[in-house]
Structure formats: structure tokens, C-alpha cells
Design an enzyme around this catalytic site. Structure first.
Site, short mmCIF file in Angstrom:
data_model
loop_
_atom_site.label_atom_id
_atom_site.label_comp_id
_atom_site.label_asym_id
_atom_site.label_seq_id
_atom_site.Cartn_x
_atom_site.Cartn_y
_atom_site.Cartn_z
N LEU A 1 6.09 16.11 1.71
CA LEU A 1 6.41 15.16 0.65
C LEU A 1 6.34 13.76 1.26
O LEU A 1 7.22 13.38 2.04
CB LEU A 1 7.80 15.42 0.08
CG LEU A 1 7.98 16.63 -0.85
CD1 LEU A 1 7.65 17.94 -0.14
CD2 LEU A 1 9.40 16.69 -1.37
N GLY B 1 10.97 13.79 5.07
CA GLY B 1 11.28 12.80 6.10
C GLY B 1 12.75 12.45 6.17
O GLY B 1 13.10 11.38 6.66
N CYS C 1 9.76 -7.69 -11.15
CA CYS C 1 10.90 -6.91 -10.69
C CYS C 1 11.19 -7.32 -9.25
O CYS C 1 10.88 -8.44 -8.85
CB CYS C 1 10.62 -5.41 -10.82
SG CYS C 1 9.18 -4.85 -9.87
#
Length: 470
Positions: free
Chosen positions: A175, A278, A444
Site C-alpha cells: 500500500l 509503511g 486548500c
């Protein structure tokens, strides 16, 4: 010239296992050295000899998993000790004149002389040529490896990554977010011999995806001998479901839980035997023991965490070594589902409610998966960047409606002149009320969320852009 390739762990294997690992090493070195012209291989116990462009091959082989070190060397045969010493001294005579030197000898096989005999004889010849022996602090260090009737002499030793040959320990699905940690975790699993496919969960639209794919591309430069697959999932439905249906304090845990569920299904699709993350213990609220237990509960395959005991500085140093760090720090963080006051644990009942809340969204994300091969990542990232160019603006166009997607506290501290703050889940209602005839500019914290909103509205027919404020 020849390149000596040394391996460590492979050497302790026996029989067919060792032969298989040596074959994997040769395959990976051959792919790594594809740009070095013609290469030929010869194997002896504990060594692989590669003939070709020695400097090019040495640089390439030093990036192959399973390789301990490599050295470009001069190879020669010899009749006896005097012949061996004379040829070695002839090779290095000009380089030791007026300098301190040391001769280090390694010998394998049966000979009528010892390693020390070789070092003494070569040292005497080089001293006579104008050098001076200094075994403690030499300016020139000369290595000689004697194997039966052949000798190899060299000065350079390039360290390799070590570990086991890629492909010797099955397949995992990593992932990878594009941040600093997860590529390092994937690299460590490759170092232990596992084929690594990658799952990237895209939350931030084209801006984040383009940057993350460049990180993955750099990571997979190490995957010699395997045409890795990269699975890209649109995880916006997951983020939307979490914002609508999950307590804000559990958003981080809920997202990690949904990601594990998605990854479990994706792993079965590519026939991976484990997941790799991780996570480092205690580094974030979703990486406490309680949180990890919660997000992993019920996942029906091993979850491997190579970084679990490393601190951030160690991980950063490793990311710099493998080449992903500079790219990772340029990946904007998606801030749409991360609470300022996250919970560090979740009860079993809360996890069950989270699973119900995100079930359909996980299915949608799984259905959205696109698969790329490692050689396609550069063109995929370039295509995303070209889409991004049409969304970004350097300054606010005249008459545009400026929308601040940050939280209330940040908006109060500072905002662009004339900007209106809108909650993310209220954006669609806002633009529908304001009208399609307007031009919208979003911003943002880092640009990922605003780029994603701008692109989604553009697809719905709005004139929408984003601007970076950092």
C-alpha cells in the site's frame, strides 16, 4: 575487464534452492545491465563473474537485490606465485609511486602459497617501484582475489543492497501513498526477495496521483527482473462515505480500515500472499498498537510492516538512499478526511459500524481500479500532468468566486481576499445555488483537495480551477 559480483545470504543456501537464487540473480543483473551492451556470465561458488562494460555493469549490478558488493577487476591467469605477483604489481605500479599503499588478498581453492605470501610478494614489488607500505592508513588500497589458477585485482568495491534475489520469496501487495514511509517499506520487502505489486489509493485527484506515480516509478526502478503491476483505485467514494457516516474523531482509523479491506481484495486479484504497509509504531494516531489492532481485525492475510521499529529519521535516510525522498516530499497531502483530534483506538463495535459505513464505497473503489505496468508509469504521470495544466491558475481571474476548503480556524487566521469558506460536502450545493455561469477557484492547504474538487466540477460542466497558496 570483468565485474566480480558477491552475494552473502545466497551463499548459505544449499542445492536446488541456491541454484534457483543464483539464476534469479543472473536474470536481475542481466535486466539491470540492459543498457551496457553485450554481457556474459560465469558462475563459481560465492561469485558471479560478468564480462562486458565493467563500469556500466558494476553500477547496474550494485542496485540488484541479493548482491552484497561488486568490483570491476582485471582478470589474469598465472603459472606460480612469482607470475601472479609480477602481473598484479604491473597493474598497479604507476598508481603507487610516491604513495602509501596496502595489498589485501583473498584466496579460494588449493594453492602452494598463502594469502599472506601473495600480499608480501606483491607489496615488495610495489615498494621497489616507489611506493611505501602502510596497512593502517593507505592512500591506495589494492585487492587481489585468487581462485584456483586465476587472479582478479581491483581497487573499487561498490556496495549492493544485499538481501535476497527478487522473486525468491513470493509476492506481496504494498500500500503506497506516495509519502516518505510506504515506498521504503515496499523497498525493504523487495530486498527480502518478494515480488512487490503496488496499490495506490487516489484521494486527491490528478495533482496527487501524478506526483505519487512518479514516486512509484522511482521505487520500481529497483525491481529488476519483475514487471510489477501498479493498481490505482479511485478512493473518493471511501472519503465521501467516511465524512457522511463516521464520527469525525474516527476518520483516520476508518480510512485505514477501508484501505485494508480494499487492499485485501486487490491482493487476491494479483495473487499476492500478504499486504505491506509503511506503518511505524506510534508515528501517528492510526499507528498505535490499539489502532493497528482495530484496522487489522478480520483481515484474512498477513499484514507486514517492515518499518514498525524504525523512527522517522531512519526512514528518511533510507528514502534518500533509494531515491524516493525528494519526490515524496512533493506529493501534496490530502486533508479531506483527517481530524485535528483523532482517536487512537476504536472498539470492536465501532469497527463493525465502520465496515458497514464504507462497504459500498470499498466495492466502488475496487471496481474503479486501473492497472499499469511499471514501464507505463512515466507516460501515465505525464498524461495526468497535462490534465492538471488546464486546472491550475497562478492568479484569480476577474469576477471569479473564490472558495476556501480549509477549516474554520485556518480561514479566520488568513484567507484570500473575497474568499468564502465552504465545507467539502457542501461544495456541490454551493455551486448549484451560485450558478453555472460563474467561474470558481478553489484552494486548500496543499492543493490536492482543491485540484480534485476543481476537476470533478469541471467534468460536471462548471468553469472550475484551483490555485496553490503555498
Amino acid at each position: 575487464m570483468v565485474v566480480l559480483v558477491r552475494y552473502s545470504e545466497v551463499a548459505i543456501k544449499r542445492g536446488s534452492v541456491r541454484r534457483e537464487m543464483e539464476a534469479l540473480l543472473v536474470r536481475s543483473i542481466r535486466e539491470a545491465a540492459a543498457g551496457c551492451g553485450e554481457v556474459k556470465f560465469r558462475l563459481e561458488p560465492g561469485r558471479i563473474f560478468v564480462y562486458g562494460d565493467d563500469q556500466c555493469v558494476a553500477r547496474a549490478a550494485s542496485r540488484v537485490f541479493g548482491v552484497k558488493s561488486v568490483s570491476p577487476a582485471t582478470e589474469y591467469s598465472f603459472a606460480d606465485l612469482d607470475d601472479l605477483a609480477s602481473k598484479a604489481a604491473s597493474r598497479w605500479r604507476d598508481e603507487v609511486v610516491g604513495r602509501k599503499f596496502a595489498v589485501r588478498v583473498h584466496r579460494a581453492g588449493s594453492h602452494s602459497f598463502t594469502s599472506r605470501d601473495v600480499a608480501v610478494r606483491v607489496g615488495a614489488l610495489l615498494a621497489a617501484a616507489g611506493g611505501s607500505v602502510d596497512l593502517e592508513r593507505p592512500e591506495v588500497e589494492i585487492f587481489i582475489e585468487v581462485r584456483e589458477g586465476r587472479a582478479y585485482t581491483y581497487r573499487e568495491i561498490y556496495e549492493g543492497p544485499g538481501g535476497l534475489p527478487l522473486g525468491s520469496e513470493g509476492k506481496v501487495l504494498a500500500l503506497v501513498s506516495g509519502g516518505i514511509d510506504s515506498p521504503v517499506a515496499a523497498w525493504y520487502m523487495m530486498r527480502r526477495g518478494a515480488y512487490v505489486d503496488v496499490l495506490y489509493c487516489n484521494l486527491g485527484g490528478v495533482l496527487t496521483e501524478a506526483a505519487a506515480l512518479r514516486v512509484v516509478e522511482k521505487l520500481l526502478e529497483w525491481a529488476y527482473g519483475y514487471d510489477a503491476r501498479v493498481l490505482v483505485a479511485d478512493c473518493a467514494p471511501i472519503a465521501d462515505a467516511i465524512r457522511r457516516n463516521v464520527d469525525r474523531h474516527l476518520w483516520s482509523i476508518a480510512f485505514k480500515r477501508a484501505l485494508y479491506r480494499l487492499a485485501e481484495r486487490a491482493a487476491r486479484r494479483v495473487k499476492a500472499e500478504a499486504l505491506v504497509t509503511g506503518e511505524s509504531l506510534g508515528q501517528a494516531s492510526s499507528q498505535t498498537l490499539q489502532a493497528l489492532a482495530a484496522v487489522e481485525a478480520g483481515i484474512d492475510m498477513p499484514v507486514l510492516r517492515p518499518l514498525i521499529g524504525l523512527d522517522k529519521e531512519e526512514i528518511v535516510r533510507m528514502a534518500q538512499r533509494i531515491g524516493t525522498y525528494d519526490l515524496s516530499i512533493s506529493v501534496p497531502e490530502y486533508c479531506g478526511i483527517f481530524s485535528r483530534e483523532p482517536r487512537r483506538w476504536a472498539s470492536r463495535g465501532e469497527i463493525e459500524l465502520i465496515d458497514l459505513a464504507v462497504h459500498d464505497a470499498v466495492e466502488a473503489a475496487f471496481s474503479s481500479i486501473e492497472v499499469f505496468r511499471k514501464g507505463e508509469l512515466g507516460s501515465a504521470a505525464a498524461a495526468l500532468s497535462s490534465r492538471l495544466a488546464g486546472l491550475a491558475v497562478d492568479k484569480v481571474p476577474d469576477g471569479a468566486v473564490v472558495v476556501d476548503l480549509r477549516d474554520q480556524e485556518a480561514y479566520i487566521r488568513w484567507h484570500l481576499p473575497g474568499a468564502v469558506r465552504v465545507e467539502l460536502d457542501k461544495v456541490l450545493d454551493f455551486v448549484e445555488r451560485t450558478g453555472r455561469d460563474k467561474t470558481y477557484v478553489f484552494y486548500c492547504y496543499e492543493g490536492a483537495l482543491s485540484a480534485d474538487v476543481a476537476e470533478r466540477l469541471r467534468k460536471s460542466g462548471y468553469r472550475s480551477y484551483f490555485i496553490k497558496i503555498k
